[in-house]
Design an enzyme around this catalytic site. Sequence first.
Site, PDB file in Angstrom:
ATOM      1  N   GLU A 175       9.166  17.398  25.247  1.00  0.00           N
ATOM      2  CA  GLU A 175       8.149  17.852  25.858  1.00  0.00           C
ATOM      3  C   GLU A 175       8.526  18.514  27.420  1.00  0.00           C
ATOM      4  OE1 GLU A 175       4.647  14.167  27.535  1.00  0.00           O
ATOM      5  OE2 GLU A 175       6.353  13.869  26.200  1.00  0.00           O
ATOM      6  N   LYS A 208       1.069  13.472  22.394  1.00  0.00           N
ATOM      7  CA  LYS A 208       0.580  12.245  22.128  1.00  0.00           C
ATOM      8  C   LYS A 208      -0.091  12.109  20.299  1.00  0.00           C
ATOM      9  CE  LYS A 208       1.206   8.906  24.343  1.00  0.00           C
ATOM     10  NZ  LYS A 208       2.260   8.077  24.402  1.00  0.00           N
TER      11      LYS A 208
END
Length: 431
Positions: A232, A248
């Site tokens: 990420e 997410k």
Amino acid sequence: MIRAFTARGERRLAWRDPRDLIDAVGGREGALILFSGDGGRVLMTAEPDATRELTDDPETLVALLADPAWEEGAIQLLSYDGGARLATGPRPTVWPDLMAARYPAWLEFEPETQTLTAIGHGTAETDVDGALDRAEGWLADAGTTPKVTGPLSVGFEAEADEETYRAAVADVVQRIGQGEIFQANIARGWRGRLRAYVDPLEVFRRLVAASPAPYAAFWRQGGRALVSNSPELFLTLRSRQVETRPIKGTRPRHADPRQDAGEVADLRSSAKDRAENLMIVDLMRNDLARVCEPASVRVDALFALESYANVHHLVSTVSGRLAEGATAGDLLAATFPPGSITGAPKHQAMKVIAAHEPPRGPWCGSLVLREGTDSLTASVLIRTLAFTLEEGAWHWRTQAGAGIVADSDPAAEAAEVLAKISAIRHALTGA
């Protein structure tokens, strides 16, 4: 006060595979091995000329992030708890809010073009050649390191059992129903220690060999070490253009292609996961708007699929242009900790997290690479282990979490957490 680097030089070297040099650089003082996410680029360095640690001093921390002496050739580790302190109050942790180190000598690997470059920094032109010689000298130390076989860790102990985690999820769902928050990322933790002959570098080697992530990193500083296999991106800043890419939505990978495709289809069609992703996109838009030019903040991609060795993710991209007069330090202060691992509203979500978790330390903090004025790359420290050297043995802690929303099912969230921790568990124990 240290002087800023004012001189820089490069030297083209014969191509070497960076995996063959992990030991040549990784065993040195202050060693840093960094996957920067830019087309597979890998950076290596060691032997810093300056280091710094700060705890519970937010004004000095922001000043350091904006100090020209730390804008180039530096790495900065922001621990989650320092960023959360305004919401949670002081909490005991063995990790400082900020660890920083600055390096004169670097090796830069570009696998796509098979280009290897030594980079030297200095406070004067005469320093640069010495830094370049040092970086090139690391290549001569590359050798074949005997492979460590078997489990690396003694134990892989959960800090709390699964029922406790499910109860925490249920509590957060109830808080959401009562209107206290919209979402919170709640984690489980595990602990253990490495076997007597094992170094944290071996954990890093196993993780990147099995499933290298775009923002993988190894950093050793004194009696602490960090191993991250993060997929990420928190932030990039290039020529005042800012980008963030929150993750997410997660599903496990499967060896069977049909079953794996089914997980992808389920993730893409999941209203729950898309709503969870969208909430964090809105939060990050709001955070960027605090320091970016009006109307420059936009969503460039929504719900894109990214697949790794153990999981599939939904990833969105938000960008903006840093406002005139705002600094990289202002950007980090406005956005840290990352919204994807806190929740919404961020301040209250961090309070809820603190009610269910001990201090996080580096996990869900950020590792920030500084490459010049208005140039940084910052990862979100998920899929990350924090090591401390205690009485001659390396003790480790790691965590994995899930974003909890109104319709979260405690059993499903617990299973998602286990999927996320599976690569680290396998690297440490073989299980």
